[in-house]
Scaffold this motif. Sequence first.
Motif, PDB file in Angstrom:
ATOM      1  N   MET A  75     -74.283   3.546  -5.312  1.00  0.00           N
ATOM      2  CA  MET A  75     -73.331   2.829  -6.159  1.00  0.00           C
ATOM      3  C   MET A  75     -74.017   1.901  -7.154  1.00  0.00           C
ATOM      4  O   MET A  75     -73.401   1.434  -8.104  1.00  0.00           O
ATOM      5  N   ASP A  76     -75.290   1.636  -6.926  1.00  0.00           N
ATOM      6  CA  ASP A  76     -76.038   0.703  -7.767  1.00  0.00           C
ATOM      7  C   ASP A  76     -76.951   1.489  -8.702  1.00  0.00           C
ATOM      8  O   ASP A  76     -77.815   2.250  -8.239  1.00  0.00           O
ATOM      9  N   PRO A  77     -76.788   1.371 -10.028  1.00  0.00           N
ATOM     10  CA  PRO A  77     -77.636   2.114 -10.964  1.00  0.00           C
ATOM     11  C   PRO A  77     -79.120   1.877 -10.733  1.00  0.00           C
ATOM     12  O   PRO A  77     -79.938   2.766 -10.948  1.00  0.00           O
ATOM     13  N   ALA A  78     -79.478   0.684 -10.275  1.00  0.00           N
ATOM     14  CA  ALA A  78     -80.890   0.360 -10.062  1.00  0.00           C
ATOM     15  C   ALA A  78     -81.495   1.174  -8.919  1.00  0.00           C
ATOM     16  O   ALA A  78     -82.716   1.300  -8.826  1.00  0.00           O
ATOM     17  N   LYS A  79     -80.663   1.717  -8.047  1.00  0.00           N
ATOM     18  CA  LYS A  79     -81.157   2.470  -6.893  1.00  0.00           C
ATOM     19  C   LYS A  79     -81.156   3.979  -7.122  1.00  0.00           C
ATOM     20  O   LYS A  79     -81.443   4.740  -6.200  1.00  0.00           O
ATOM     21  N   LEU A  80     -80.837   4.399  -8.334  1.00  0.00           N
ATOM     22  CA  LEU A  80     -80.802   5.825  -8.632  1.00  0.00           C
ATOM     23  C   LEU A  80     -82.220   6.324  -8.940  1.00  0.00           C
ATOM     24  O   LEU A  80     -82.595   6.577 -10.081  1.00  0.00           O
ATOM     25  N   ASN A  81     -83.014   6.428  -7.896  1.00  0.00           N
ATOM     26  CA  ASN A  81     -84.396   6.884  -7.996  1.00  0.00           C
ATOM     27  C   ASN A  81     -84.624   7.885  -6.861  1.00  0.00           C
ATOM     28  O   ASN A  81     -84.641   7.505  -5.691  1.00  0.00           O
ATOM     29  N   PHE A  82     -84.782   9.154  -7.202  1.00  0.00           N
ATOM     30  CA  PHE A  82     -84.846  10.202  -6.182  1.00  0.00           C
ATOM     31  C   PHE A  82     -86.031  10.009  -5.237  1.00  0.00           C
ATOM     32  O   PHE A  82     -85.903  10.224  -4.032  1.00  0.00           O
ATOM     33  N   HIS A  83     -87.173   9.613  -5.795  1.00  0.00           N
ATOM     34  CA  HIS A  83     -88.358   9.433  -4.960  1.00  0.00           C
ATOM     35  C   HIS A  83     -88.149   8.298  -3.965  1.00  0.00           C
ATOM     36  O   HIS A  83     -88.448   8.432  -2.767  1.00  0.00           O
ATOM     37  N   GLN A  84     -87.611   7.187  -4.425  1.00  0.00           N
ATOM     38  CA  GLN A  84     -87.406   6.034  -3.548  1.00  0.00           C
ATOM     39  C   GLN A  84     -86.334   6.322  -2.503  1.00  0.00           C
ATOM     40  O   GLN A  84     -86.467   5.948  -1.331  1.00  0.00           O
ATOM     41  N   LEU A  85     -85.258   7.007  -2.919  1.00  0.00           N
ATOM     42  CA  LEU A  85     -84.201   7.353  -1.976  1.00  0.00           C
ATOM     43  C   LEU A  85     -84.729   8.277  -0.875  1.00  0.00           C
ATOM     44  O   LEU A  85     -84.383   8.124   0.300  1.00  0.00           O
ATOM     45  N   ALA A  86     -85.576   9.225  -1.272  1.00  0.00           N
ATOM     46  CA  ALA A  86     -86.145  10.149  -0.289  1.00  0.00           C
ATOM     47  C   ALA A  86     -87.081   9.421   0.674  1.00  0.00           C
ATOM     48  O   ALA A  86     -87.064   9.680   1.880  1.00  0.00           O
TER      49      ALA A  86
END
Length: 301
Positions: A75-86
């Motif tokens: 829900m947070d644009p700042a967290k839209l990072n595929f590498h970090q989410l993985a």
Amino acid sequence: MVVPTAERDSGASYVVGRDELCELMVQRLRDEHRRRPLLLVGGIGTGKTATLVRLAEMLMATDVVPVGIDLRTVMDPAKLNFHQLALEQFQKTIDSQLHAAGEADKVWRRLWLENRTVVLADGLEEVLADSGQPADRDSLLREAVRGAVRLPLVVASRPDDPLHGLDALLLQLEPLSTGAALEYVQTRSHRSDAGQQWDRITELVKAADVADSPFYLRVISQLHEVDRLDRVGPTDQGRSALRWCLLEEWRAATVAGDLHEDYGMPQTERTDAIEVLSALACIGLRDNRLGAVALSDRRTC
């Protein structure tokens, strides 16, 4: 366990006829020189998540570690990072099995250097799709995918306008062949007399035109298991009407307790549960967030 958006019943996620597509994706993901994010696109109920499950199985068979992430929770644009989410999902998965703090990071780096990780992301169409979504959502999606150009990544999504502007290889999830659709129903059948109703099953699959929908194939399979297919109306009433008849009969079988007998609920409670879920589904369709509503309220129900 690998794909967080998949149903817990492994049989419910099983789909035949996708091995060729999955083999193509494995080849692309393993080729470091031609690697690009892969975008798997298909409508509601076409088996995108099930295809990710099958892909995860094939990757694990080749000693590759798939890491699944649920984009519907971003829900947070700042967290839209595929590498970090993985990486965060990987840490959650294995930290309980490790004794030393920070050991997960070392394992991740080693797998990365050995080209033995693949990220499977589901639900791209619902990223930042709440009422307060940023005006530049399309740009944020493009930037996130562009930033993952070196990441072995498969992203599943329903058709969405921003997809055409993404720096990714688009793979359209084609309908199953009639033969594969029938194989799916047959594979799920536990009845010894399946052959006696095979003509009826084939007739329904073709008339309702459900080869592109594992959901309806499951409905036909479940009705066959409880001997209710003959109660479905004639096959010459048109595709939409026949699909409605399948759903109505499936609902009746659920309320009667023929399906999901392991849930000790009276018929009144089953009826109420279906009504509540129906209302939630309507809200999801209205807001184009069917997946998020289903995932969040499935736990509640």
